[in-house]
Design an enzyme around this catalytic site. Sequence first.
Site: not given
Length: 197
Positions: A9-10, A42, A71, A177, A183
């Site tokens: 959700k970022n 969570e 993550d 980047k 990433r």
Amino acid sequence: MKEIIIATKNKGKAKEFIDFFLEYDIKALSLLDLPGNIPDVEETGTTFEENATLKAEQISELLQVPVLSDDSGLEIDALNGEPGVYSARYAGEEKNDQANVAKALNNLEDVPMEKRTARFVCVLAVAAPGEKTTLHRGTCEGTIATKPRGNNGFGYDPIFIPQQSTKTMAELLPQEKSDISHRANAIMQLDEWIKTL
Ligand SMILES: O=c1[nH]c(=O)c2ncn([C@@H]3O[C@H](COP(=O)(O)OP(=O)(O)OP(=O)(O)O)[C@@H](O)[C@H]3O)c2[nH]1
Ligand SMILES: [Mg+2]
């Protein structure tokens, strides 16, 4: 066009995944693009690997399709690896990038440049119904600037100077980047899997 779901959700991450997957002619959809309200996973793990696995497996189970999760975070050596897996919520539950940056700079106030070494870490998890989850780790080494610089990117990018550069990540163009980022280094390991999509 083929599609892949990214269990995030970022918005900053989602944008980078959209650009990466476009090169493969694949449309990346984040949880923000899906109809309905997908519940938050969570993040109860203590490692990037544990949290990436939780996110990928829970969303893949819910949607019954293959899912990729990310993550990630910043490990600052002078702070014993903090904020690490807690990077998003370093300054509080509301996940405020500016407050997180301010807290990191404050904690490094008296630390000289040569001791401000750090790295970005990104762990990707690929989960599919009935299959074993796979994990892929990418890193990017650098140092923490004394003040924020630049407007691109997200999170801690304005204070992270990658080893190969004198600019902060936020002063680099998106393409620059993605040539060197944690990433990108993790995504490169997905090359074989992406061809199977
Ligand atoms: O400057 C940065 N450039 C990056 O390229 C980057 N990648 C990660 N981060 C930081 O690490 C947290 C991840 O935490 P995180 O993996 O739990 O993600 P999140 O909670 O924001 O979203 P979700 O994917 O879990 O939905 C983020 O919020 C950021 O603060 C970055 N900062
Ligand atoms: Mg998170």
